[in-house]
Write an enzyme that holds these catalytic residues in place. Sequence first.
Site, PDB file in Angstrom:
ATOM      1  N   GLU A 154       0.831  -1.215   0.000  1.00 13.57           N
ATOM      2  CA  GLU A 154       0.000   0.000   0.000  1.00 13.57           C
ATOM      3  C   GLU A 154       0.857   1.253   0.000  1.00 13.57           C
ATOM      4  O   GLU A 154       0.527   2.241  -0.646  1.00 13.57           O
ATOM      5  CB  GLU A 154      -0.936  -0.008   1.216  1.00 13.57           C
ATOM      6  CG  GLU A 154      -1.955   1.118   1.233  1.00 13.57           C
ATOM      7  CD  GLU A 154      -1.473   2.393   1.925  1.00 13.57           C
ATOM      8  OE1 GLU A 154      -2.209   3.386   1.905  1.00 13.57           O
ATOM      9  OE2 GLU A 154      -0.357   2.393   2.495  1.00 13.57           O
ATOM     10  N   GLU A 155       1.970   1.217   0.744  1.00 15.26           N
ATOM     11  CA  GLU A 155       2.714   2.444   1.006  1.00 15.26           C
ATOM     12  C   GLU A 155       3.430   3.004  -0.215  1.00 15.26           C
ATOM     13  O   GLU A 155       3.518   4.219  -0.371  1.00 15.26           O
ATOM     14  CB  GLU A 155       3.732   2.218   2.131  1.00 15.26           C
ATOM     15  CG  GLU A 155       3.120   1.986   3.505  1.00 15.26           C
ATOM     16  CD  GLU A 155       2.445   3.213   4.080  1.00 15.26           C
ATOM     17  OE1 GLU A 155       2.398   4.262   3.406  1.00 15.26           O
ATOM     18  OE2 GLU A 155       1.940   3.123   5.205  1.00 15.26           O
TER      19      GLU A 155
ATOM     20  N   ASP B 280      -7.309   2.230   7.849  1.00 15.72           N
ATOM     21  CA  ASP B 280      -5.953   2.757   7.659  1.00 15.72           C
ATOM     22  C   ASP B 280      -5.888   4.212   8.093  1.00 15.72           C
ATOM     23  O   ASP B 280      -5.375   5.059   7.385  1.00 15.72           O
ATOM     24  CB  ASP B 280      -5.535   2.610   6.189  1.00 15.72           C
ATOM     25  CG  ASP B 280      -4.079   2.996   5.942  1.00 15.72           C
ATOM     26  OD1 ASP B 280      -3.303   3.030   6.922  1.00 15.72           O
ATOM     27  OD2 ASP B 280      -3.725   3.272   4.790  1.00 15.72           O
TER      28      ASP B 280
ATOM     29  N   HIS C 262       4.681   7.562   9.800  1.00 15.64           N
ATOM     30  CA  HIS C 262       5.855   7.355   8.945  1.00 15.64           C
ATOM     31  C   HIS C 262       7.159   7.767   9.631  1.00 15.64           C
ATOM     32  O   HIS C 262       8.117   8.173   8.969  1.00 15.64           O
ATOM     33  CB  HIS C 262       5.719   8.119   7.619  1.00 15.64           C
ATOM     34  CG  HIS C 262       4.660   7.576   6.717  1.00 15.64           C
ATOM     35  ND1 HIS C 262       4.456   8.065   5.434  1.00 15.64           N
ATOM     36  CD2 HIS C 262       3.740   6.597   6.879  1.00 15.64           C
ATOM     37  CE1 HIS C 262       3.463   7.415   4.870  1.00 15.64           C
ATOM     38  NE2 HIS C 262       3.003   6.512   5.727  1.00 15.64           N
TER      39      HIS C 262
END
Length: 479
Positions: A337-338, A365, A437
């Site tokens: 996904e990232e 998410d 992140h």
Amino acid sequence: MRLSIVAAIAGVTVLSGSCMAAADERQTDPATLATLARIRSAATSSDWAWRQLERLTDGIGPRLSGSPGQAAAITQVADAMRALGAHVTLQPAKVPHWVRGEERAELTRYAGRPEGITQHLHLTALGGSSATPPAGFEAAVIVVRDFDDLKAHSGEVRGKIVLFDSRFDQRLADNGQAGAAYGQAGQYRFRGPSEAAALGAAAALVRSIGGADYRLPHTGLTQWKDHQSPIPAAALAAEDADMVVRLTAAGPVSMRLLLTPRTLPDADSYNVIADWPGTDRADEYVVVSGHLDSWDLGTGATDDGVGVLGAAGVIQVLQQLNLHARRTIRFIGWTNEENGSRGAKAYFDSVRAALSTQCAAIESDEGAGRSLGVIAAVTKDSLPTLQAVAEALAPVGATVIERREGEVGADIEPLQTAGVPGFAPLVDARHYFDYHHTAADTLDKVDPANFSSQIATLAVLAYYLADLPECLPRVPPAR
């Protein structure tokens, strides 16, 4: 969670339990409410998902696509779902394999600098960044506020290090609009390095996208135009970005930069698909999902350990209660996904010819905050149908049903674009981007009670949608 550039949400309708009752005078079937209450109670009392989250974060850690950590996470979750009795499929997908290397920066020239003094900076390479020469390089820094400012200074960019100084608006996040704040600041991480490269920049830096000032650099994906050669690109901690801005206001600034990431050949990976079979409509599916990959600085607890294992917890709750809805509830642990969404593409390609079987898609998410309700990308006429969900979730305070247009999850976006109703937990995200992140995305940021409220929301919603007499109507594309 990857970038979704949304400056404002169009077509938002918010209903709570009492408002929904006013909007729809039909009474929810007591037997349905009783079943949903059992699901909610089981979800809030089980520690299965928490134990899985501990294994994922403490036992495996970072899970960037193509890494051993991601492969181990796929194995862990697939084995856990098999142990529950779900039918597990590993769906192949080729994923990007980008590896972080050394990352150092220091200011070497600025007004008033004492002889022999340099200023060390806290930064981290962005996914997709290229490398500097092995010894690094030194160049002048130019600061721009936005893309218009970059254009205004286009003649000065060549050979320089461009810093995009766009601040994350914590006021928006504090007032329930964290996603909008992320989208506004995030466009400079997503597109800024590419725009700077097109003007001949030697490297690009972006002010970290986050709402807390702990001198933490926030990584994330940056993308390049077709046939464009990447340049070194990194996120600079907010405090260091402020310092560079102050120093450039006083005179010329130069920086020495070293980044040594590598882009390796695409790697083999998999979506983890686990089906909890339905009864009379087993060939129709309600997807409940989160993504297994994470960035490589922290252990991916809030992005997206809570999402993927909260979704897996739906199957555990139903297994514990021996409950099967009319339709099959399909758990998906997405890969990549990232930094590429290759898993989402692989799944959509596999169901493209049978989209009528995809009844609804849920993705979690948005971090580890307390659940406040449900985000629903549905037709306006469908909202009253969701009244039972709000009623069943009232004891955990998740009573808001918020209708939105457009994407509510990066991995389910292809399904939504094809008209499949999309859903996500509505969570308290005021402080999600404090650690998003970063190296601080670790298990201690997850409150078990908040986590269980999300699992309850996912389980009640997934079962209810899967047990409806008919699927909700398809949703026209957002304008």
